[in-house]
Design a protein around this motif. Structure first.
Motif, PDB file in Angstrom:
ATOM      1  N   PRO A  20      41.359  37.064  48.797  1.00 29.75           N
ATOM      2  CA  PRO A  20      40.169  37.506  48.067  1.00 29.75           C
ATOM      3  C   PRO A  20      39.815  38.950  48.414  1.00 29.75           C
ATOM      4  N   TYR A  21      39.561  39.740  47.393  1.00 34.18           N
ATOM      5  CA  TYR A  21      39.417  41.186  47.541  1.00 34.18           C
ATOM      6  C   TYR A  21      38.320  41.614  46.573  1.00 34.18           C
ATOM      7  N   GLN A  22      37.120  41.822  47.073  1.00 32.41           N
ATOM      8  CA  GLN A  22      36.006  42.157  46.193  1.00 32.41           C
ATOM      9  C   GLN A  22      36.288  43.452  45.431  1.00 32.41           C
ATOM     10  N   GLY A  23      36.181  43.370  44.099  1.00 31.61           N
ATOM     11  CA  GLY A  23      36.389  44.550  43.274  1.00 31.61           C
ATOM     12  C   GLY A  23      37.826  44.785  42.866  1.00 31.61           C
ATOM     13  N   VAL A  24      38.749  43.884  43.222  1.00 26.97           N
ATOM     14  CA  VAL A  24      40.149  44.100  42.854  1.00 26.97           C
ATOM     15  C   VAL A  24      40.316  44.201  41.344  1.00 26.97           C
ATOM     16  N   GLU A  25      39.391  43.571  40.605  1.00 30.10           N
ATOM     17  CA  GLU A  25      39.469  43.625  39.139  1.00 30.10           C
ATOM     18  C   GLU A  25      39.201  45.028  38.601  1.00 30.10           C
ATOM     19  N   ARG A  26      38.705  45.934  39.455  1.00 31.10           N
ATOM     20  CA  ARG A  26      38.539  47.332  39.025  1.00 31.10           C
ATOM     21  C   ARG A  26      39.889  47.984  38.782  1.00 31.10           C
ATOM     22  N   TRP A  27      40.950  47.422  39.396  1.00 34.34           N
ATOM     23  CA  TRP A  27      42.274  48.027  39.279  1.00 34.34           C
ATOM     24  C   TRP A  27      43.287  47.115  38.590  1.00 34.34           C
ATOM     25  N   PHE A  28      43.234  45.819  38.890  1.00 37.24           N
ATOM     26  CA  PHE A  28      44.221  44.887  38.349  1.00 37.24           C
ATOM     27  C   PHE A  28      43.521  43.606  37.893  1.00 37.24           C
ATOM     28  N   GLU A  29      44.056  43.006  36.851  1.00 39.03           N
ATOM     29  CA  GLU A  29      43.461  41.797  36.289  1.00 39.03           C
ATOM     30  C   GLU A  29      43.963  40.562  37.034  1.00 39.03           C
ATOM     31  N   PRO A  30      43.088  39.875  37.762  1.00 40.84           N
ATOM     32  CA  PRO A  30      43.515  38.647  38.456  1.00 40.84           C
ATOM     33  C   PRO A  30      44.038  37.610  37.464  1.00 40.84           C
ATOM     34  N   GLY A  31      45.122  36.965  37.839  1.00 44.00           N
ATOM     35  CA  GLY A  31      45.736  35.964  36.982  1.00 44.00           C
ATOM     36  C   GLY A  31      46.752  36.532  36.018  1.00 44.00           C
ATOM     37  N   ARG A  32      46.775  37.835  35.868  1.00 41.72           N
ATOM     38  CA  ARG A  32      47.746  38.467  34.963  1.00 41.72           C
ATOM     39  C   ARG A  32      48.559  39.537  35.683  1.00 41.72           C
ATOM     40  N   HIS A  35      38.078  46.092  54.298  1.00 41.10           N
ATOM     41  CA  HIS A  35      38.174  46.582  52.924  1.00 41.10           C
ATOM     42  C   HIS A  35      37.900  45.468  51.917  1.00 41.10           C
ATOM     43  N   ALA A  36      38.436  44.290  52.174  1.00 41.44           N
ATOM     44  CA  ALA A  36      38.357  43.214  51.185  1.00 41.44           C
ATOM     45  C   ALA A  36      36.934  42.748  50.937  1.00 41.44           C
ATOM     46  N   ASN A  37      36.055  42.886  51.920  1.00 41.07           N
ATOM     47  CA  ASN A  37      34.707  42.342  51.811  1.00 41.07           C
ATOM     48  C   ASN A  37      33.659  43.360  51.386  1.00 41.07           C
ATOM     49  N   VAL A  38      34.053  44.583  51.130  1.00 39.47           N
ATOM     50  CA  VAL A  38      33.147  45.610  50.621  1.00 39.47           C
ATOM     51  C   VAL A  38      33.662  46.041  49.252  1.00 39.47           C
ATOM     52  N   TYR A  39      32.819  45.958  48.240  1.00 39.31           N
ATOM     53  CA  TYR A  39      33.233  46.078  46.844  1.00 39.31           C
ATOM     54  C   TYR A  39      34.084  47.327  46.569  1.00 39.31           C
ATOM     55  N   ALA A  40      35.222  47.094  45.938  1.00 36.75           N
ATOM     56  CA  ALA A  40      36.117  48.150  45.449  1.00 36.75           C
ATOM     57  C   ALA A  40      36.442  49.172  46.530  1.00 36.75           C
ATOM     58  N   SER A  41      36.877  48.678  47.687  1.00 36.02           N
ATOM     59  CA  SER A  41      37.356  49.543  48.767  1.00 36.02           C
ATOM     60  C   SER A  41      38.875  49.615  48.654  1.00 36.02           C
ATOM     61  N   SER A  42      39.365  50.664  48.049  1.00 30.21           N
ATOM     62  CA  SER A  42      40.790  50.716  47.708  1.00 30.21           C
ATOM     63  C   SER A  42      41.657  50.921  48.944  1.00 30.21           C
ATOM     64  N   SER A  43      42.838  50.349  48.902  1.00 27.12           N
ATOM     65  CA  SER A  43      43.885  50.562  49.896  1.00 27.12           C
ATOM     66  C   SER A  43      45.182  50.807  49.142  1.00 27.12           C
ATOM     67  N   SER A  44      46.173  51.333  49.823  1.00 24.43           N
ATOM     68  CA  SER A  44      47.375  51.794  49.129  1.00 24.43           C
ATOM     69  C   SER A  44      48.277  50.676  48.620  1.00 24.43           C
ATOM     70  N   ARG A  45      48.386  49.587  49.412  1.00 24.48           N
ATOM     71  CA  ARG A  45      49.460  48.623  49.157  1.00 24.48           C
ATOM     72  C   ARG A  45      49.472  48.032  47.744  1.00 24.48           C
ATOM     73  N   PRO A  46      48.342  47.614  47.147  1.00 28.81           N
ATOM     74  CA  PRO A  46      48.423  47.039  45.796  1.00 28.81           C
ATOM     75  C   PRO A  46      48.992  48.018  44.771  1.00 28.81           C
ATOM     76  N   VAL A  59      49.781  40.883  49.256  1.00 31.57           N
ATOM     77  CA  VAL A  59      48.767  41.904  49.501  1.00 31.57           C
ATOM     78  C   VAL A  59      47.719  41.259  50.400  1.00 31.57           C
ATOM     79  N   ILE A  60      47.847  41.462  51.698  1.00 30.22           N
ATOM     80  CA  ILE A  60      46.893  40.892  52.652  1.00 30.22           C
ATOM     81  C   ILE A  60      45.988  42.030  53.104  1.00 30.22           C
ATOM     82  N   THR A  61      44.855  42.157  52.452  1.00 28.51           N
ATOM     83  CA  THR A  61      43.939  43.272  52.680  1.00 28.51           C
ATOM     84  C   THR A  61      43.011  42.956  53.844  1.00 28.51           C
TER      85      THR A  61
END
Length: 418
Positions: A349-361, A324-335, A318-320
């Protein structure tokens, strides 16, 4: 009341705009929860489906002529740029991505409009906007039980005056859904393939805006929007579902188009690791990605083949884009798509990715090329952990991130204006 109808001028055609598959899935989700959708395309011909009623594009001829002219102009401009560059004059990009997730991208691009864009906008408002106003008027007159008009990412500065006229005559909310935030914002350069949609527009004439980005919503408010809601992307698990494959014969795969806003991470997550992990098979499916080291390009055969590629791969990237990656919780389709297929995901690194998926899990985040190499090496040698991450990501999508979930959220937003 999810039996209410919606009228949706949108890009719902075979045109290769990046958000088109998401809009198809969203409208299918609306159908599945009982919403009657009438969909009219802004570009190209109307397409009937099992999930919406198709209305004509009132400006199809004009749109086809414009697209042909713009494609020709861009080809000429590209050729001139290439000749200038080859003569020793280097062009300077408006925006470049950064490996640092903390860098700001909202304020880095010039808020400007080219002469060509200005001519296009003014022409569209003289010739195209009146056609759309009459068209939507006829639909709402014929279908008085429609609850809202939603414009999905069509250039709002091509339709100046239309929302205000429709709301005044029919007392129906007109809502704009911008699915390209933050790249679409005036302070950004936008995508090379797209329009600058806010220059010359009046955001106050819409009842509300919907943004795919939580962090970018404030910028729309700052432009004067009456209200801004956030509605993230998702995935249809019936479309993006795991498929049985004989074996996972690809080690690392990236699917995407263009280096725009993600130069360094394409190098840091594909080129450099592919040269370091000589025993691993790297593959890519996409265009205009530049030097990818040892990665093997895969042919595009069909959507089902892309799904097969992903399921054949042990690690999906997932290369965002930095926009999108640098503005909090800017969703894109691929993940969401990869997670829905049960893929093991590694991302930048994707700011806000934890809003959708748990990093490390449910998704693994790397912060450097060296960390990417180490993470790939570890996951490729730990099958159980890799498969568990993919299974957990799919479970999360099924629980929270399907387009049926998004359709329910959209209905809730519309009901707020009923």
């Amino acid at each position: 009341n999810t039996s209410r109808a919606s009228s949706t001028p949108a890009v719902l055609t075979t045109q290769p705009f990046s958000a088109t598959p998401a809009w198809w899935q969203l409208l299918k989700g609306l159908y599945e929860i009982g919403v009657d959708v009438i969909a009219a395309p802004y570009q190209g011909p109307a397409i009937e489906s099992l999930w919406w009623r198709a209305a004509a594009n009132p400006a199809q001829t004009q749109g086809d002529v414009f697209k042909a002219a713009r494609d020709t102009l861009r080809k000429v401009t590209k050729n001139r740029t290439e000749k200038t560059t080859s003569a020793g004059i280097q062009s300077v990009p408006v925006e470049s991505s950064s490996l640092s997730p903390q860098s700001s991208v909202l304020s880095s691009a010039a808020d400007s409009e080219s002469a060509f864009d200005r001519i296009v906008r003014q022409t569209a408002n003289r010739l195209i906007a009146p056609l759309w106003e009459r068209h939507i008027d006829r639909i709402l007159t014929r279908e008085p039980d429609i609850d809202a008009v939603i414009i999905l990412t069509a250039p709002l500065n091509h339709l100046v005056g239309v929302p205000a006229a429709i709301m005044a005559k029919h007392n129906k909310p007109v809502i704009y859904y911008d699915g390209d935030v933050p790249a679409s914002l005036p302070s950004m350069a936008g995508f090379a393939s797209g329009f600058r949609i806010y220059q010359g527009a009046d955001v106050t004439e819409y009842a509300a805006f919907i943004s795919n980005s939580e962090g970018g919503a404030q910028a729309i408010k700052d432009m004067g929007a009456r209200a801004v809601h956030t509605l993230f992307y998702g995935a249809d698990p019936d479309v993006f579902s795991p498929v049985d494959v004989p074996a996972q014969d690809l080690d690392v795969l990236f699917y995407g188009h263009g280096r725009e806003y993600r130069d360094e991470w394409i190098d840091g997550m594909i080129k450099t690791p592919s040269l370091a992990l000589t025993d691993a098979r790297f593959a890519v499916r996409g265009t205009k990605l530049g030097d990818l080291g040892r990665a093997t390009p895969l042919p595009y055969l069909s959507f089902s083949k892309l799904r097969e590629y992903a399921c054949r791969t042990k690690i999906n990237l997932v290369i965002t884009r930095a926009a999108h990656a640098n503005v909090y919780a800017s969703s894109s389709s691929r993940p969401f798509e990869l997670a829905s297929m049960g893929c093991c995901m590694v991302g930048n690194p994707y700011q806000g990715v934890e809003r959708w998926f748990e990093p490390g899990r449910e998704i693994f985040i790397v912060h450097s090329p060296e960390e990417a190499v180490d993470r790939y090496r570890y996951l490729l040698s730990h099958d159980a952990e890799r498969r568990a991450a993919g299974a957990a990501a799919r479970e999360r999508v099924l629980k929270e991130h399907t387009f049926r979930h998004r359709a329910q959220e959209l209905v809730s937003i519309i009901q707020h204006y009923g």
